[in-house]
Design a protein around this motif. Structure first.
Motif, PDB file in Angstrom:
ATOM      1  N   PHE A  39     -54.609 -37.669 102.922  1.00  0.00           N
ATOM      2  CA  PHE A  39     -55.758 -37.525 103.838  1.00  0.00           C
ATOM      3  C   PHE A  39     -56.327 -38.657 104.330  1.00  0.00           C
ATOM      4  O   PHE A  39     -56.745 -39.028 105.544  1.00  0.00           O
ATOM      5  N   ASP A  40     -56.339 -39.733 103.407  1.00  0.00           N
ATOM      6  CA  ASP A  40     -56.870 -41.129 103.693  1.00  0.00           C
ATOM      7  C   ASP A  40     -55.900 -41.793 104.383  1.00  0.00           C
ATOM      8  O   ASP A  40     -56.412 -42.734 105.262  1.00  0.00           O
ATOM      9  N   GLU A  41     -54.686 -41.715 104.452  1.00  0.00           N
ATOM     10  CA  GLU A  41     -53.636 -42.246 105.315  1.00  0.00           C
ATOM     11  C   GLU A  41     -53.972 -41.780 106.727  1.00  0.00           C
ATOM     12  O   GLU A  41     -53.842 -42.598 107.887  1.00  0.00           O
ATOM     13  N   ILE A  42     -54.402 -40.396 106.779  1.00  0.00           N
ATOM     14  CA  ILE A  42     -54.574 -39.951 108.255  1.00  0.00           C
ATOM     15  C   ILE A  42     -56.004 -40.651 108.925  1.00  0.00           C
ATOM     16  O   ILE A  42     -56.015 -40.962 109.964  1.00  0.00           O
ATOM     17  N   ALA A  43     -56.971 -40.911 108.019  1.00  0.00           N
ATOM     18  CA  ALA A  43     -58.200 -41.660 108.227  1.00  0.00           C
ATOM     19  C   ALA A  43     -58.069 -43.021 108.664  1.00  0.00           C
ATOM     20  O   ALA A  43     -58.561 -43.251 109.555  1.00  0.00           O
ATOM     21  N   VAL A  44     -56.992 -43.433 108.040  1.00  0.00           N
ATOM     22  CA  VAL A  44     -56.763 -45.162 108.372  1.00  0.00           C
ATOM     23  C   VAL A  44     -55.823 -44.943 109.674  1.00  0.00           C
ATOM     24  O   VAL A  44     -56.312 -45.824 110.737  1.00  0.00           O
ATOM     25  N   GLU A  45     -55.189 -44.140 109.640  1.00  0.00           N
ATOM     26  CA  GLU A  45     -54.357 -44.084 111.282  1.00  0.00           C
ATOM     27  C   GLU A  45     -55.270 -43.779 112.305  1.00  0.00           C
ATOM     28  O   GLU A  45     -55.124 -44.509 113.314  1.00  0.00           O
ATOM     29  N   GLU A  46     -56.159 -43.133 112.300  1.00  0.00           N
ATOM     30  CA  GLU A  46     -57.322 -42.768 112.994  1.00  0.00           C
ATOM     31  C   GLU A  46     -58.178 -44.000 113.591  1.00  0.00           C
ATOM     32  O   GLU A  46     -58.417 -44.227 114.664  1.00  0.00           O
ATOM     33  N   ALA A  47     -58.502 -44.615 112.431  1.00  0.00           N
ATOM     34  CA  ALA A  47     -58.948 -45.959 112.690  1.00  0.00           C
ATOM     35  C   ALA A  47     -58.406 -46.828 113.525  1.00  0.00           C
ATOM     36  O   ALA A  47     -58.963 -47.578 114.546  1.00  0.00           O
ATOM     37  N   VAL A  48     -56.921 -46.948 113.284  1.00  0.00           N
ATOM     38  CA  VAL A  48     -56.166 -47.894 113.811  1.00  0.00           C
ATOM     39  C   VAL A  48     -55.743 -47.592 115.315  1.00  0.00           C
ATOM     40  O   VAL A  48     -55.887 -48.275 116.113  1.00  0.00           O
ATOM     41  N   GLY A 121     -60.677 -39.377 104.058  1.00  0.00           N
ATOM     42  CA  GLY A 121     -59.695 -38.053 104.268  1.00  0.00           C
ATOM     43  C   GLY A 121     -60.931 -36.782 103.871  1.00  0.00           C
ATOM     44  O   GLY A 121     -61.853 -36.918 103.187  1.00  0.00           O
ATOM     45  N   LYS A 122     -60.271 -35.746 104.141  1.00  0.00           N
ATOM     46  CA  LYS A 122     -61.478 -34.609 104.050  1.00  0.00           C
ATOM     47  C   LYS A 122     -61.442 -34.230 102.502  1.00  0.00           C
ATOM     48  O   LYS A 122     -62.746 -33.768 102.147  1.00  0.00           O
ATOM     49  N   GLN A 123     -60.485 -34.661 101.683  1.00  0.00           N
ATOM     50  CA  GLN A 123     -60.718 -34.360 100.318  1.00  0.00           C
ATOM     51  C   GLN A 123     -59.654 -35.313  99.541  1.00  0.00           C
ATOM     52  O   GLN A 123     -58.518 -35.612 100.422  1.00  0.00           O
ATOM     53  N   ALA A 124     -59.614 -35.578  98.385  1.00  0.00           N
ATOM     54  CA  ALA A 124     -58.734 -36.174  97.536  1.00  0.00           C
ATOM     55  C   ALA A 124     -57.702 -35.044  96.980  1.00  0.00           C
ATOM     56  O   ALA A 124     -58.160 -34.190  96.763  1.00  0.00           O
ATOM     57  N   ILE A 125     -56.405 -35.589  96.811  1.00  0.00           N
ATOM     58  CA  ILE A 125     -55.353 -34.568  96.223  1.00  0.00           C
ATOM     59  C   ILE A 125     -55.621 -34.352  94.666  1.00  0.00           C
ATOM     60  O   ILE A 125     -55.096 -33.510  94.152  1.00  0.00           O
ATOM     61  N   ASP A 126     -56.299 -35.318  94.046  1.00  0.00           N
ATOM     62  CA  ASP A 126     -56.529 -35.267  92.725  1.00  0.00           C
ATOM     63  C   ASP A 126     -57.864 -34.281  92.286  1.00  0.00           C
ATOM     64  O   ASP A 126     -57.385 -33.427  91.302  1.00  0.00           O
ATOM     65  N   ASP A 127     -58.694 -34.616  92.884  1.00  0.00           N
ATOM     66  CA  ASP A 127     -59.727 -33.542  92.373  1.00  0.00           C
ATOM     67  C   ASP A 127     -60.128 -32.448  93.485  1.00  0.00           C
ATOM     68  O   ASP A 127     -60.946 -31.613  93.153  1.00  0.00           O
ATOM     69  N   ASP A 128     -59.895 -32.632  94.584  1.00  0.00           N
ATOM     70  CA  ASP A 128     -59.880 -31.723  95.834  1.00  0.00           C
ATOM     71  C   ASP A 128     -61.572 -31.486  96.011  1.00  0.00           C
ATOM     72  O   ASP A 128     -61.961 -30.324  96.329  1.00  0.00           O
ATOM     73  N   CYS A 129     -62.344 -32.337  95.661  1.00  0.00           N
ATOM     74  CA  CYS A 129     -63.816 -32.122  95.824  1.00  0.00           C
ATOM     75  C   CYS A 129     -64.345 -31.924  97.272  1.00  0.00           C
ATOM     76  O   CYS A 129     -65.113 -31.041  97.468  1.00  0.00           O
ATOM     77  N   ASN A 130     -63.838 -32.629  98.100  1.00  0.00           N
ATOM     78  CA  ASN A 130     -64.142 -32.541  99.634  1.00  0.00           C
ATOM     79  C   ASN A 130     -65.675 -32.468  99.822  1.00  0.00           C
ATOM     80  O   ASN A 130     -66.412 -31.574  99.972  1.00  0.00           O
ATOM     81  N   GLN A 131     -66.248 -33.532  99.207  1.00  0.00           N
ATOM     82  CA  GLN A 131     -67.761 -33.975  99.195  1.00  0.00           C
ATOM     83  C   GLN A 131     -68.164 -35.367  99.777  1.00  0.00           C
ATOM     84  O   GLN A 131     -69.194 -35.458  99.968  1.00  0.00           O
ATOM     85  N   THR A 132     -67.334 -36.200  99.669  1.00  0.00           N
ATOM     86  CA  THR A 132     -67.572 -37.797  99.775  1.00  0.00           C
ATOM     87  C   THR A 132     -68.234 -37.870 101.217  1.00  0.00           C
ATOM     88  O   THR A 132     -69.122 -38.647 101.386  1.00  0.00           O
ATOM     89  N   ALA A 133     -67.598 -37.425 102.358  1.00  0.00           N
ATOM     90  CA  ALA A 133     -67.901 -37.453 103.749  1.00  0.00           C
ATOM     91  C   ALA A 133     -69.305 -36.973 103.868  1.00  0.00           C
ATOM     92  O   ALA A 133     -70.306 -37.550 104.392  1.00  0.00           O
ATOM     93  N   GLN A 134     -69.627 -35.664 103.444  1.00  0.00           N
ATOM     94  CA  GLN A 134     -70.748 -34.879 103.605  1.00  0.00           C
ATOM     95  C   GLN A 134     -71.897 -35.724 102.969  1.00  0.00           C
ATOM     96  O   GLN A 134     -73.032 -35.841 103.344  1.00  0.00           O
ATOM     97  N   MET A 135     -71.686 -36.376 101.595  1.00  0.00           N
ATOM     98  CA  MET A 135     -72.732 -37.158 101.051  1.00  0.00           C
ATOM     99  C   MET A 135     -72.862 -38.345 101.458  1.00  0.00           C
ATOM    100  O   MET A 135     -74.140 -38.797 101.463  1.00  0.00           O
ATOM    101  N   THR A 136     -71.816 -38.943 101.833  1.00  0.00           N
ATOM    102  CA  THR A 136     -72.054 -40.144 102.632  1.00  0.00           C
ATOM    103  C   THR A 136     -72.993 -40.317 103.834  1.00  0.00           C
ATOM    104  O   THR A 136     -74.027 -41.009 104.095  1.00  0.00           O
ATOM    105  N   ALA A 137     -72.594 -39.139 104.726  1.00  0.00           N
ATOM    106  CA  ALA A 137     -73.650 -38.808 105.681  1.00  0.00           C
ATOM    107  C   ALA A 137     -74.987 -38.591 105.362  1.00  0.00           C
ATOM    108  O   ALA A 137     -75.920 -39.176 106.022  1.00  0.00           O
ATOM    109  N   ALA A 138     -75.342 -37.810 104.408  1.00  0.00           N
ATOM    110  CA  ALA A 138     -76.506 -37.534 103.761  1.00  0.00           C
ATOM    111  C   ALA A 138     -77.459 -38.856 103.501  1.00  0.00           C
ATOM    112  O   ALA A 138     -78.513 -39.057 103.661  1.00  0.00           O
ATOM    113  N   VAL A 139     -76.730 -39.706 102.664  1.00  0.00           N
ATOM    114  CA  VAL A 139     -77.315 -40.802 102.162  1.00  0.00           C
ATOM    115  C   VAL A 139     -77.729 -41.800 103.324  1.00  0.00           C
ATOM    116  O   VAL A 139     -78.711 -42.381 103.294  1.00  0.00           O
ATOM    117  N   LEU A 140     -76.626 -41.981 104.105  1.00  0.00           N
ATOM    118  CA  LEU A 140     -77.109 -42.859 105.455  1.00  0.00           C
ATOM    119  C   LEU A 140     -77.963 -42.154 106.446  1.00  0.00           C
ATOM    120  O   LEU A 140     -78.613 -42.854 107.369  1.00  0.00           O
TER     121      LEU A 140
END
Length: 253
Positions: A39-48, A121-140
């Motif tokens: 999912f992070d590969e997709i994020a990189v591609e979108e940025a590029v 990416g919407k989530q990582a395939i190891d822990d499947d948390c799907n939290q980082t984007a939401q928390m980053t937005a909250a912190v910022l």
């Protein structure tokens, strides 16, 4: 023109069969193939693509992890990212590194680098948390567009088509903003050999969470990591009456 910060995580490759350690403290990682979270590969591609459309001026990739996380950053650089930041996390802290820690790191770097868009990416395939984007937005305290399957930029705003339960939702967010990439956002490119060679010369800055003022004290304790129970073999029944009787008895099929 925006500056984009992309989070990339080093994970066990999706094609590898995961093995639990004998002491049940985690999964076996030594000698196991790792790669960038899909999912992070997709994020990189979108940025590029944003940079190719002249919507972004610079792309900075960030990875939190051991020294080998630099390989993940080099992959991002070979895909078209301009420079990398490696936030080095020791082996003892890596097991309990959580989205809350990573989000604070990303938020601090987004502020320091004067980023306008953070994409993960919407989530990582190891822990499947799907939290980082939401928390980053909250912190910022930035708006967020999660599960993005299409992103368009107009007049300092992003129009995001996002996947939700049972359909699609279109939202508009003002910049700066945080996005998370869903599977259908794009098809990531393969890094070409010339770009892999160029990536070797692109800069990667090394920092520690302490440099960024982020405390990695664990908020969780891993009690046990176990394989899922093996499924019992099914059985073929001769007719519906036998099936109903079996179900009434609470037996396994």
């Amino acid at each position: 023109m925006a500056r984009v910060l992309v989070g990339v995580k080093r994970v066990i490759d999706y094609a590898v069969k995961i093995r639990v350690k004998p002491d049940k403290s985690g999964v076996v990682t030594d000698g196991v193939k790792h790669s960038m979270n899909p999912f992070d590969e997709i994020a990189v591609e979108e940025a590029v693509r944003m940079k190719e459309k002249k919507l972004a001026t610079e792309i900075i990739a960030v990875s939190c992890g051991p020294p080998q996380a630099q390989e993940t950053l080099r992959t991002a650089l070979a895909m078209g990212v301009d420079r990398g930041i490696h936030v080095e996390v020791g082996p003892a802290e890596l097991n309990t590194l959580q989205p809350i820690h990573v989000s604070k790191i990303l938020a601090k770097l987004a502020t320091e680098e004067k980023a306008d868009i953070v994409i993960v990416g919407k989530q990582a395939i190891d822990d499947d948390c799907n939290q980082t984007a939401q928390m980053t937005a909250a912190v910022l305290d930035w708006p967020q567009g999660t599960f993005a399957s299409k992103v368009e930029k107009t007049n300092g705003e992003l129009t995001i088509l996002r996947e939700i339960d049972g359909g699609l939702e279109t939202i508009k967010v003002k910049l700066p903003a945080v996005l998370s990439a869903d599977l259908r956002l794009n098809e990531p490119r393969y890094a070409t050999l010339p770009n892999i060679m160029k990536a070797k010369k692109k800069p990667i800055k090394k920092v520690t969470p302490k440099d960024l003022g982020v405390d990695l004290s664990p908020r969780i304790e891993i009690v046990s990591v176990e394989d899922p129970p093996t499924r019992q073999a099914g059985s073929i029944l001769p007719d519906v009456d036998t099936l109903v009787t079996k179900l009434k008895e609470g037996g396994h099929l």
